[in-house]
Design a protein around this motif. Structure first.
Motif, mmCIF file in Angstrom:
data_model
loop_
_atom_site.group_PDB
_atom_site.id
_atom_site.type_symbol
_atom_site.label_atom_id
_atom_site.label_comp_id
_atom_site.label_asym_id
_atom_site.label_seq_id
_atom_site.Cartn_x
_atom_site.Cartn_y
_atom_site.Cartn_z
ATOM 1 N N PRO A 189 -61.207 -11.325 -33.877
ATOM 2 C CA PRO A 189 -62.076 -10.535 -32.993
ATOM 3 C C PRO A 189 -61.317 -9.524 -32.131
ATOM 4 O O PRO A 189 -60.119 -9.698 -31.889
ATOM 5 C CB PRO A 189 -62.728 -11.602 -32.104
ATOM 6 C CG PRO A 189 -61.745 -12.727 -32.083
ATOM 7 C CD PRO A 189 -61.115 -12.736 -33.449
ATOM 8 N N ASP A 220 -66.877 -9.081 -33.054
ATOM 9 C CA ASP A 220 -66.883 -10.536 -33.151
ATOM 10 C C ASP A 220 -67.934 -10.892 -34.194
ATOM 11 O O ASP A 220 -68.484 -9.997 -34.832
ATOM 12 C CB ASP A 220 -67.234 -11.123 -31.771
ATOM 13 C CG ASP A 220 -66.530 -12.449 -31.559
ATOM 14 O OD1 ASP A 220 -66.342 -13.178 -32.552
ATOM 15 O OD2 ASP A 220 -66.178 -12.754 -30.405
ATOM 16 N N SER A 223 -71.566 -10.664 -31.716
ATOM 17 C CA SER A 223 -71.762 -9.764 -30.575
ATOM 18 C C SER A 223 -72.944 -8.854 -30.834
ATOM 19 O O SER A 223 -73.074 -8.300 -31.928
ATOM 20 C CB SER A 223 -70.509 -8.917 -30.360
ATOM 21 O OG SER A 223 -69.424 -9.755 -30.084
ATOM 22 N N TYR A 306 -68.459 -9.597 -39.754
ATOM 23 C CA TYR A 306 -68.224 -9.145 -38.377
ATOM 24 C C TYR A 306 -69.178 -8.039 -37.957
ATOM 25 O O TYR A 306 -69.611 -7.232 -38.788
ATOM 26 C CB TYR A 306 -66.784 -8.645 -38.213
ATOM 27 C CG TYR A 306 -65.773 -9.754 -38.160
ATOM 28 C CD1 TYR A 306 -65.567 -10.454 -36.967
ATOM 29 C CD2 TYR A 306 -65.042 -10.118 -39.290
ATOM 30 C CE1 TYR A 306 -64.653 -11.492 -36.902
ATOM 31 C CE2 TYR A 306 -64.124 -11.153 -39.231
ATOM 32 C CZ TYR A 306 -63.929 -11.832 -38.043
ATOM 33 O OH TYR A 306 -63.026 -12.849 -37.981
#
Ligand code: DAH
Length: 358
Positions: A189, A220, A223, A306
């Motif tokens: 991350p 992340d 997120s 991600y």
């Protein structure tokens, strides 16, 4: 042989008269040293008749003792006096300032960068940096701005002379290039902010060819835009030093984010200053959004695994507004009178605990 009592009086007189340790040592040697006057008399005992020796020896011992004691006492006295003199000479006035006068000043831009990075560092962000002289890939292509994309025209880029291999470097037009540099070299991350100089061929009352931005990037697995809003609200409250700010997100377009937004904060303008959190005006302070999956892919990050958000903000204007600086161009004039007026004292480092701007 000299009368013992007379000698004692004489030596005690010399001991008392000794002004310093050297003089006292000289008296000691002249009395008790190998060839000292007392020592010579002691040596004389050997030549005496036993009866006489019995009489004289105790007196000489007493003399030696009393002279030795007197020297020790005088020595202690002189030592104490020397110490007192030293303490008096080395007195430190702790109320004096550390320097006669602090001449230098921290430039308001440096101050604001320190304030902003302090706020984000406190939230757990790292500070990242990248080069001012960039290549096309990091400034444009990897950010989903391919050649011929209209966004390239908007950037008024300064290009360097073409290199032998045909590549042309450029002065970065935004700090977004450091998103790419970070993501392609470090495993996610990511949680970074990037303060830095940026350049565009643009010069008028509100634009200078060199200006300052701060970029933020969070990558992340989960997120989302709610986190983005939370981070930016916390930032605004801390930076403008108010309890709360009202924010407005307007839909916008940036090639490197999807969806994209511009963020305004509620405020009133009072002269050169701004009051944040109240009033009828809105001030646009940054662009932001969810990082476009194509950008992640350009950096070798799997967009199915991600995701994250980013924002970019001009520093100069929010510095002017916070500190009531009327003219943008003065930032780059290097006028010492201006710096003395608007600059910050170097020892007052901004901290969240101690206060950002005091
Ligand atoms: N790079 C943009 C500019 O200079 C600002 C920006 C907008 C940065 C949105 C971002 C972003 O990271 O998500 O105008």
């Amino acid at each position: 042989m000299q009368d013992i009592e007379t000698l004692e009086t004489e030596l005690l007189g010399e001991i008392n008269a000794a002004q310093d340790l050297d003089a006292l040592e000289a008296v000691r040697i002249s009395a008790l040293g190998k060839k000292g006057r007392v020592s010579l008399m002691m040596r004389g005992l050997g030549q005496m008749a036993p009866e006489e020796r019995q009489q004289v020896a105790p007196k000489l011992n007493k003399l030696k003792q009393s002279i030795g004691d007197a020297i020790d006492a005088a020595k202690a006295g002189l030592n104490a006096k020397a110490m007192e003199a030293r303490l008096a000479a080395e007195t430190v006035d702790v109320t004096l300032p550390t320097r006669p006068e602090q001449q230098g000043r921290i430039h308001p831009i440096s101050q604001v960068v320190d304030e902003i990075t302090e706020i984000f560092a406190d939230m757990g962000f790292d500070i990242a940096e990248g080069p001012d002289v960039e290549d096309d890939f990091h400034n444009f292509t990897a950010l989903n701005i391919p050649p011929e994309h209209p966004a390239r025209q908007m950037h008024d880029t300064f290009y360097l002379r073409e290199k032998e291999d045909g590549n042309r470097q450029l002065l970065r037009t935004h700090t977004s290039s450091v998103q790419i540099r970070t993501m392609e070299t470090i495993e996610p991350p990511h949680r970074i902010v990037v303060p830095g100089r940026t350049y565009r061929s643009d010069s008028d009352q509100t634009h200078t060819p060199m200006f300052n931005q701060i970029e933020g990037l969070v990558i992340d697995k989960k997120s989302h835009m709610g986190h983005l809003k939370g981070v930016l609200r916390e930032f605004c409250r801390a930076y403008f030093e108010v309890d709360d700010v009202e924010m407005r997100f307007r839909p916008s377009y940036f090639p490197f984010t999807e969806p994209s937004a511009e963020m305004d904060i509620r405020c009133t303008f009072a002269g050169d200053h701004i009051k944040v959190g109240e009033g009828d005006d809105w001030m646009e302070i940054l662009g932001c959004g969810m990082v476009n999956p194509r950008v992640l892919a350009h950096c070798g990050i799997d967009p199915n695994e991600y995701q994250g958000f980013a924002w970019g903000m001009g520093i100069d204007r929010i510095a002017m507004l916070k500190y009531g600086i009327p003219d943008l161009r003065a930032f780059f004039d290097s006028d010492l009178r201006w710096l003395k007026h608007y600059g910050f004292v170097p020892m007052d480092v901004p901290t969240l605990g101690g206060g950002l701007s005091r």
